[in-house]
Design an enzyme around this catalytic site. Structure first.
Site, mmCIF file in Angstrom:
data_model
loop_
_atom_site.group_PDB
_atom_site.id
_atom_site.type_symbol
_atom_site.label_atom_id
_atom_site.label_comp_id
_atom_site.label_asym_id
_atom_site.label_seq_id
_atom_site.Cartn_x
_atom_site.Cartn_y
_atom_site.Cartn_z
ATOM 1 N N SER A 181 0.834 -1.187 0.000
ATOM 2 C CA SER A 181 0.000 0.000 0.000
ATOM 3 C C SER A 181 0.873 1.244 0.000
ATOM 4 C CB SER A 181 -0.903 -0.036 1.242
ATOM 5 O OG SER A 181 -1.145 1.263 1.710
ATOM 6 N N LYS A 182 0.625 2.088 -0.981
ATOM 7 C CA LYS A 182 1.410 3.321 -1.083
ATOM 8 C C LYS A 182 1.165 4.185 0.150
ATOM 9 C CE LYS A 182 2.278 7.283 -4.078
ATOM 10 N NZ LYS A 182 3.685 7.395 -3.688
ATOM 11 N N ARG A 183 -0.094 4.150 0.615
ATOM 12 C CA ARG A 183 -0.412 4.974 1.794
ATOM 13 C C ARG A 183 0.391 4.528 3.009
ATOM 14 N NH1 ARG A 183 -5.442 3.976 3.376
ATOM 15 N NH2 ARG A 183 -5.822 2.603 1.624
#
Ligand code: ZN
Length: 465
Positions: free
Chosen positions: A232-234
Site C-alpha cells: 500500500s502506497k499509503r
C-alpha cells in the site's frame, strides 16, 4: 504496484489476443478524485510501454473515454432497468441510511423503497426529493459467476446488497458505470483485484437484466508486502514512480511485476527475463496464480542489475549520466569511461554516486589501507612499489589504458612481485579508498596523467617515502 500489475495483465492479454488496448478514465467518484492522478496514469503507462490504441487523447470508435463525459448514457441505461423492474428509486435520507448502518453493522440496505407505489414515487419526484437508483436484486435463488482464476463461485442472492447504481448527484457508481461501459465499449476481458470478487455476482445480475453477454473475468490476488499485509502506497510501500526514483529501470520493474502472480509455462517455465513484447507473445491467462504474491525488493534489484548489464554502453551512459554527475563535476574526466567501469558493477542507478566519490577530490584516507594480506602489501612494500611506479609512469608517453597496463605489468615482472602487490598501492593512492569500481589501471587513466601522478606522490608522502 497492484494497479500497475492489473494494467500489465490487461495489456498482455489484449496484445496476446491481437486486440485493442483501451484506456478509459474512471472518474465518477468525485469525492475520491486526486489532483494529478490522471497524469500519473498516462505517464506510467507510457513509461512502461503500455501504449493504448484508443483513449481520451487518441479518440476512437467507442468514445468518449472519460466516464464523467458519458453521464447521459448511464442515466439512459438506468432508466431501462427501472422500466423492466430491475432497479428502483430510493428516497431514503442519509440519516435513515446511517441509522440502518449502525443497527445492522454491515451497511446493508433493508429494501425500504423496493415496494413504493407509483403514486408515492410520483409524489416524491414532484416534491423534488433527492433519490438514488438501486439495483433490485432477487430475494430468492442464487447466482453463479465464472472467474478464470477462481473458477465458478455461487452465492445466495439474499446475501447481496441492493447496490446503488446512480448516485443522487446523477453520476453512476463505479460498479454500474463499468458494466455499462464494458458492454458498450466491447470489452472482452475484465482484469481487476480479487477484492472485487464479492461484487461480481451483482454484475452478473446486471448483465442478465440487460440481456448482455458477460465478459471474461480475471480476478487477481493482491500483491503483498509480506505474508499478512497488502502493499500500500499509503503505508509507505513504493509506487512505480518511487521505484524509478530509487534507481530501478522501467523494463526491470515491468518484467518483475508481471511475474508477481503469473508464471510462464512450457518451454519458458524456467526463464526469468522477458521483454514486454516477449511477454505479450507468450502470456497465457492460465498462468495467473490464485495465491497472493509477495513483492521482494531484493528480487527486483537482481532483475535490475541484469537489465543494467544488458544495456548497450551508450544507453547505459545516458541512463547513468545524471547519477555520475551527482559525484563527478570535473569536465576533464570522461563520463563514458566512468560509465564503462560501472555497468557491470551496479544494481541500481542510485548506487552510482557513492561509488565515484573519489574522482573529483582525493578522500582523506588512512595509510592503513595500504596493507592488504591477499595482495601481500604493507606500508613498507607499498612504499617500494610507489617509488618504482612514479618514474615509470612519469616517463610514459602513451597515457592509454593499454599503455599504463603494460608499463605496470612490466614493472611488476622486473621487480619480481605479483601484479596485485604492485596494483594495490597504486589503486589506493589513486582513489584513497579500498573498494572502487575498476582497477588501478582504469582509475589512473580516467584521472589523467598529471592528477594521477600527483596522487601517487601524495601516497608516497603518506608512507614516509
Ligand atoms: Zn430507500
Amino acid at each position: 504496484m497492484g494497479n500497475l500489475r492489473t494494467a500489465l495483465y490487461a495489456y498482455l492479454i489484449t496484445k496476446h489476443e491481437g486486440g485493442d488496448f483501451i484506456l478509459r478514465i474512471e472518474d465518477t467518484d468525485q469525492e475520491r478524485l486526486v489532483e494529478g492522478a490522471t497524469e500519473v496514469i498516462y505517464a506510467t503507462l507510457r513509461k512502461c510501454g503500455l501504449n493504448w490504441d484508443e483513449g481520451p487523447d487518441l479518440g476512437g470508435p467507442v468514445g468518449p473515454y472519460i466516464q464523467t463525459q458519458r453521464r447521459d448514457l448511464y442515466a439512459k441505461y438506468a432508466q431501462l432497468l427501472l422500466d423492466t423492474g430491475h432497479a428502483y428509486r430510493c428516497f431514503c435520507t442519509k440519516e435513515r441510511l446511517d441509522a440502518l448502518h449502525n443497527e445492522n453493522g454491515l451497511g446493508g440496505y433493508d429494501g425500504h423503497c423496493r415496494t413504493l407505489s407509483q403514486k408515492e414515487i410520483g409524489e416524491k419526484l414532484s416534491a423534488g426529493v433527492p433519490y438514488v437508483i438501486r439495483q433490485k436484486i432477487p430475494r430468492e435463488g442464487h447466482t453463479t459467476f465464472h472467474d478464470v482464476v477462481f473458477g465458478d463461485i455461487t452465492v445466495e442472492n439474499a446475501t447481496l446488497d441492493d447496490q446503488v447504481l446512480i448516485k443522487s448527484d446523477g453520476l453512476p457508481t463505479y460498479n454500474f458505470a463499468n458494466v455499462v461501459d464494458d458492454h458498450l465499449m466491447g470489452i472482452t476481458h475484465v482484469v481487476r483485484g480479487s477484492e472485487y470478487l464479492s461484487s461480481a455476482p451483482k454484475y452478473n445480475l446486471l448483465y442478465e437484466a440487460f440481456g448482455w453477454e458477460v465478459p471474461t473475468y480475471i480476478h487477481c490476488s493482491p500483491v503483498m508486502r509480506d505474508a499478512h499485509n497488502k502493499m500500500s502506497k499509503r503505508k509507505g510501500d513504493p509506487s512505480y514512480e518511487d521505484l524509478i526514483a530509487m534507481g530501478y529501470l522501467s523494463e526491470a520493474v515491468v518484467n518483475y511485476v508481471t511475474l508477481l502472480g503469473w508464471s510462464p509455462r512450457g518451454e519458458y517455465a524456467e526463464r526469468e527475463f522477458f521483454t514486454l513484447a516477449e511477454l505479450a507473445e507468450i502470456f497465457d491467462i492460465g498462468g495467473i496464480s490464485k495465491s497472493p504474491a509477495i513483492f521482494d525488493i531484493e528480487k527486483l534489484t537482481y532483475f535490475n542489475a541484469h537489465y543494467l548489464r544488458e544495456m548497450s554502453p551508450e544507453a547505459f551512459h545516458a541512463a547513468a549520466l545524471p547519477y555520475i554527475r551527482q559525484a563527478v563535476q570535473n569536465p576533464a574526466l570522461s563520463t563514458e569511461e566512468i560509465a564503462g567501469l560501472l555497468q557491470a558493477r551496479c544494481e541500481r542507478l542510485t548506487d552510482i554516486p557513492e561509488k565515484l566519490d573519489f574522482f573529483d577530490a582525493l578522500p582523506d584516507y588512512d595509510a592503513g589501507l595500504f596493507t592488504n594480506k591477499k595482495s601481500k602489501t604493507n606500508p613498507e612494500v607499498s612504499r617500494r612499489m610507489l617509488e618504482a611506479v612514479l618514474p615509470a609512469l612519469e616517463g610514459l608517453a602513451d597515457w592509454t589504458v593499454d599503455g599504463i597496463h603494460d608499463a605496470l605489468i612490466g614493472l611488476a615482472e622486473s621487480l619480481e612481485v605479483k601484479n596485485a602487490t604492485l596494483m594495490w598501492p597504486v589503486r589506493i593512492a589513486a582513489a584513497g579508498k579500498a573498494v572502487t569500481p575498476g582497477g588501478a589501471v582504469e582509475i589512473c587513466h580516467i584521472l589523467g596523467k598529471d592528477e594521477c601522478l600527483r596522487r601517487l606522490r601524495l601516497g608516497l608522502d603518506k608512507l614516509g617515502g
